[in-house]
Design an enzyme around this catalytic site. Structure first.
Site, PDB file in Angstrom:
ATOM      1  N   TYR A  83       7.277  38.970 -22.004  1.00 44.97           N
ATOM      2  CA  TYR A  83       7.869  37.988 -21.639  1.00 44.97           C
ATOM      3  C   TYR A  83       9.549  37.751 -21.910  1.00 44.97           C
ATOM      4  O   TYR A  83       9.813  37.939 -22.933  1.00 44.97           O
ATOM      5  CB  TYR A  83       6.545  37.064 -22.260  1.00 44.97           C
ATOM      6  CG  TYR A  83       7.225  35.134 -21.633  1.00 44.97           C
ATOM      7  CD1 TYR A  83       7.177  35.054 -20.103  1.00 44.97           C
ATOM      8  CD2 TYR A  83       8.478  34.429 -22.165  1.00 44.97           C
ATOM      9  CE1 TYR A  83       7.437  34.404 -19.642  1.00 44.97           C
ATOM     10  CE2 TYR A  83       8.246  33.433 -21.791  1.00 44.97           C
ATOM     11  CZ  TYR A  83       8.464  32.929 -20.263  1.00 44.97           C
ATOM     12  OH  TYR A  83       8.633  31.616 -19.951  1.00 44.97           O
ATOM     13  N   ASP A 123      15.094  42.019 -26.389  1.00 47.49           N
ATOM     14  CA  ASP A 123      14.557  39.957 -25.947  1.00 47.49           C
ATOM     15  C   ASP A 123      14.550  39.813 -27.622  1.00 47.49           C
ATOM     16  O   ASP A 123      13.017  40.256 -27.393  1.00 47.49           O
ATOM     17  CB  ASP A 123      13.960  40.014 -24.869  1.00 47.49           C
ATOM     18  CG  ASP A 123      13.790  38.439 -24.666  1.00 47.49           C
ATOM     19  OD1 ASP A 123      14.099  38.027 -25.392  1.00 47.49           O
ATOM     20  OD2 ASP A 123      12.709  38.581 -23.884  1.00 47.49           O
ATOM     21  N   LYS A 130      15.216  30.812 -29.646  1.00 42.11           N
ATOM     22  CA  LYS A 130      14.059  29.722 -31.161  1.00 42.11           C
ATOM     23  C   LYS A 130      14.428  29.733 -32.292  1.00 42.11           C
ATOM     24  O   LYS A 130      15.058  28.681 -31.847  1.00 42.11           O
ATOM     25  CB  LYS A 130      12.554  31.022 -31.178  1.00 42.11           C
ATOM     26  CG  LYS A 130      11.729  30.498 -29.316  1.00 42.11           C
ATOM     27  CD  LYS A 130      10.800  31.756 -29.064  1.00 42.11           C
ATOM     28  CE  LYS A 130       9.720  31.283 -28.376  1.00 42.11           C
ATOM     29  NZ  LYS A 130       9.681  32.656 -27.620  1.00 42.11           N
TER      30      LYS A 130
HETATM   31  C1  LIG Z   1      10.515  32.564 -25.608  1.00 42.74           C
HETATM   32  C2  LIG Z   1      10.774  33.447 -24.780  1.00 42.74           C
HETATM   33  C3  LIG Z   1      11.822  33.957 -24.203  1.00 42.74           C
HETATM   34  C4  LIG Z   1      11.772  32.205 -23.135  1.00 42.74           C
HETATM   35  O1  LIG Z   1      12.672  31.341 -24.115  1.00 42.74           O
HETATM   36  P1  LIG Z   1      12.768  29.565 -23.604  1.00 42.74           P
HETATM   37  O2  LIG Z   1      13.350  29.376 -24.687  1.00 42.74           O
HETATM   38  O3  LIG Z   1      11.081  29.311 -23.396  1.00 42.74           O
HETATM   39  O4  LIG Z   1      13.300  29.751 -22.601  1.00 42.74           O
HETATM   40  C5  LIG Z   1      11.617  35.229 -23.405  1.00 42.74           C
HETATM   41  N1  LIG Z   1      11.952  35.485 -24.218  1.00 42.74           N
HETATM   42  C6  LIG Z   1      10.840  36.087 -26.103  1.00 42.74           C
HETATM   43  C7  LIG Z   1      10.768  37.251 -26.234  1.00 42.74           C
HETATM   44  C8  LIG Z   1      10.267  35.060 -25.839  1.00 42.74           C
HETATM   45  O5  LIG Z   1       9.498  34.696 -26.810  1.00 42.74           O
END
Ligand SMILES: *Cc1c(COP(=O)(O)O)cnc(C)c1O
Length: 429
Positions: A144, A238, A266
Site C-alpha cells: 500500500y 516507501d 507516521k
Molecule cells: C500509511 C501508509 C501510507 C499512507 O500514509 P497516509 O499518511 O495514510 O496517507 C503509505 N505507505 C505506507 C507504506 C503506509 O503504511
C-alpha cells in the site's frame, strides 16, 4: 462488555460522516460489529467512550511509537502552540527536523515535508518521473502506498479487507503506467524490464505492513537494488510505516540497502499529520523552487507538527528502543504460537522489529497470495475476543500490530492472558 456510548456515537456519526469514519480502515468492516469510539489515551493504554480500557496495539497505525501523551512530546507541542500555529513561511523547526531525518538515511541529502504518507508517495513518484524522464512505475501486489490514483491497484490491507480489487473512480489512464509484480519474486520484476524501456522507478515497502508483515528475502531485495541501478530506474522505498519504527534508519538500515528516494510518514509526525520524501541533492534539486518539478503545501512543515516530530525522533534516538522491541515482539510471538498450538489453531507469525502479525493459516507468508490464505473469520473471532480481554488490535487480518516503548512487563503479562483466553475462544467456536 458495555459499548452503549460507542453504539450511540456510531449512529450519530453516520449522519454526517461516511460510515462514521474518516478513514475506512477504522470501520470494523471485516470483523463485524461497530467501531469503538475513543475518549482518550495515555502511555500503553487507550480508553473508549464507555470507559473500557485496552492495551493499544494500533497506535494510530504506527505513529504513537512512544505511547500516548509522551511527556516530552506534549511539552514541545504546547511550547510551539504558544508561538503560533501556522505562518506560511519557513521556521527553524523545519531545518532541525530535516537534519535529524537526513542524518538517519545515508543516501538522503535533502528532504521535503508534506502532510501525509499519500502525499509523500505521490510526490516521490512525480520526482522519479521528473528525474528519469520516464513514465512507468512498478509496484508489488499487497503493498500500500497511499490513496493516489496510480497506486490504488493491488494495494493491500484496506482494499483487501473490504474485498475491493482496486477503487472505483480511478480512470484506466491513471493506472496504465503502473506495472504490478509479485513481492519476493525478482523474475516478475525482470519480466517488466524486458518488455518496457520506460520504467522510471520500482516502489516497495522494504518490509511490508499492509498485507501483514512480510520480509523481503535477501536475494530479492539486493537483486532489486542491482537491477534498478542497471536499468537506470530509481528504487523508491516507501518507509511511511517502517521509517524510525523498524530501526532509526528504517528498514533499509536493517536489510542493508539504500534507496534512491525514501518516503516517510507516521512516526516522523509524532501523532501529527507529517509526511516526507527525501533523496540525494542530485535528485532533490529537481523539486521547485530549485527545479522544474512542482509540489507545494499550505500547511507543509507546520510548526506544531515539526515540534512533535523533533521531540519524538529525539526521544527515539536517546532511548534506542529497537533491541527491546525485538525482545518484546519475540515474547509475543512465543505467546501466540504456544497458545495456538495448545488449542489446535493453525497460525503463522511474521514479525520485523516492532511490527508483528499472526496469520491464521498453515502456509508460510512470503507474499500477498500467501497472506490471503488466512482464515479471516477466525481472525474476526480472535479480534473480538482480544477486545473483550482488553487489547485493541487493528480490525484487519492484513494489518500489522504495532508496539510502543510503553509495553513493559505488566502489559506483557496481560497480553499473555488475553492471547491465551482469546485463542481458547477461537478454537471452541
Ligand atoms: C500509511 C501508509 C501510507 C499512507 O500514509 P497516509 O499518511 O495514510 O496517507 C503509505 N505507505 C505506507 C507504506 C503506509 O503504511
Amino acid at each position: 462488555m458495555n459499548t452503549k456510548n460507542s453504539e450511540k456515537l456510531y449512529k450519530k456519526g453516520c449522519v454526517h460522516l461516511v460510515g462514521a469514519v474518516n478513514s475506512p480502515v477504522r470501520a470494523f468492516a471485516s470483523v463485524g460489529g461497530n467501531p469503538l469510539f475513543i475518549d482518550k489515551a495515555k502511555g500503553a493504554y487507550i480508553k473508549d467512550v464507555d470507559g473500557n480500557k485496552y492495551i493499544d496495539l494500533v497506535l494510530s497505525y504506527g505513529p504513537m511509537i512512544l505511547g500516548h501523551r509522551n511527556n516530552k512530546v506534549e511539552k514541545s507541542v504546547s511550547q510551539a502552540l504558544k508561538k503560533g500555529t501556522s505562518f506560511g513561511a519557513s521556521t527553524n523547526a523545519e531545518i532541525k527536523l530535516a537534519k535529524i531525518v537526513c542524518d538517519a538515511f545515508p543516501g538522503m541529502d535533502k528532504v521535503r515535508f508534506v502532510n501525509s504518507g499519500t502525499e509523500a508517495v505521490l510526490s516521490a513518484i512525480r520526482l522519479a518521473r521528473a528525474h528519469t524522464g520516464k513514465d512507468k512505475i512498478i509496484k508489488f501486489s499487497g503493498c500500500y502506498h497511499g490513496h493516489m490514483d496510480a497506486m490504488l491497484v493491488a494495494a493491500g490491507s484496506g482494499l483487501a479487507t473490504l474485498s475491493l480489487p482496486g477503487s472505483k473512480g480511478v480512470p484506466s489512464q491513471a493506472v496504465e503506467n503502473t506495472l504490478i509484480s509479485e513481492y519476493n519474486n525478482l523474475e516478475s520484476v525482470k519480466a517488466h524490464f524486458e518488455k518496457h524501456d520506460d520504467i522510471a522507478a520500482v516502489i516497495l515497502e522494504p518490509v511490508t505492513g499492509n498485507m501483514g508483515v512480510v520480509q523481503p528475502s535477501d536475494a530479492f531485495i539486493k537483486g532489486l537494488r542491482a537491477l534498478t541501478k542497471e536499468k537506470n530506474a530509481l528504487l523508491i522505498c516507501d518507509e511511511v510505516m517502517t521509517g524510525f519504527r523498524s530501526q532509526f534508519g528504517g528498514a533499509q538500515e536493517l536489510i542493508g540497502i539504500e534507496a534512491d528516494i525514501t518516503c516517510l510518514g507516521k512516526v516522523i509526525g509524532g501523532g501529527f499529520p507529517v509526511g516526507a520524501y527525501g533523496a540525494s541533492d542530485e535528485i532533490m534539486n529537481n523539486v521547485a523552487p530549485l527545479g522544474g518539478m512542482y509540489q507545494a503545501g499550505t500547511l507543509s512543515g507546520n510548526p506544531i507538527a515539526m515540534a512533535a516530530g523533533i521531540s519524538t525522533l529525539t526521544a527515539l534516538k536517546n532511548k534506542n528502543p529497537y533491541k527491546q522491541f525485538e525482545k518484546v515482539a519475540e515474547q509475543i510471538e512465543e505467546m501466540l504460537l504456544s497458545s495456538a498450538k495448545k488449542h489446535g489453531v493453525a497460525l503463522k507469525v511474521n514479525r520485523f522489529g516492532s511490527m508483528i502479525n499472526p496469520f491464521f493459516t498453515n502456509k508460510e507468508v512470503t507474499n500477498f497470495a500467501d497472506a490471503q490464505t488466512s482464515d479471516t473469520e477466525k481472525f474476526a473471532q480472535f479480534f473480538w475476543a482480544m477486545i473483550k480481554n482488553g487489547v485493541f488490535l487493528p480490525p484487519s487480518q492484513f494489518e500489522a500490530w504495532f508496539l510502543s516503548t510503553e509495553i513493559k512487563e505488566r502489559e506483557l503479562e496481560k497480553l499473555a492472558v488475553a492471547i491465551e483466553k482469546s485463542m481458547e475462544m477461537v478454537s471452541s467456536i
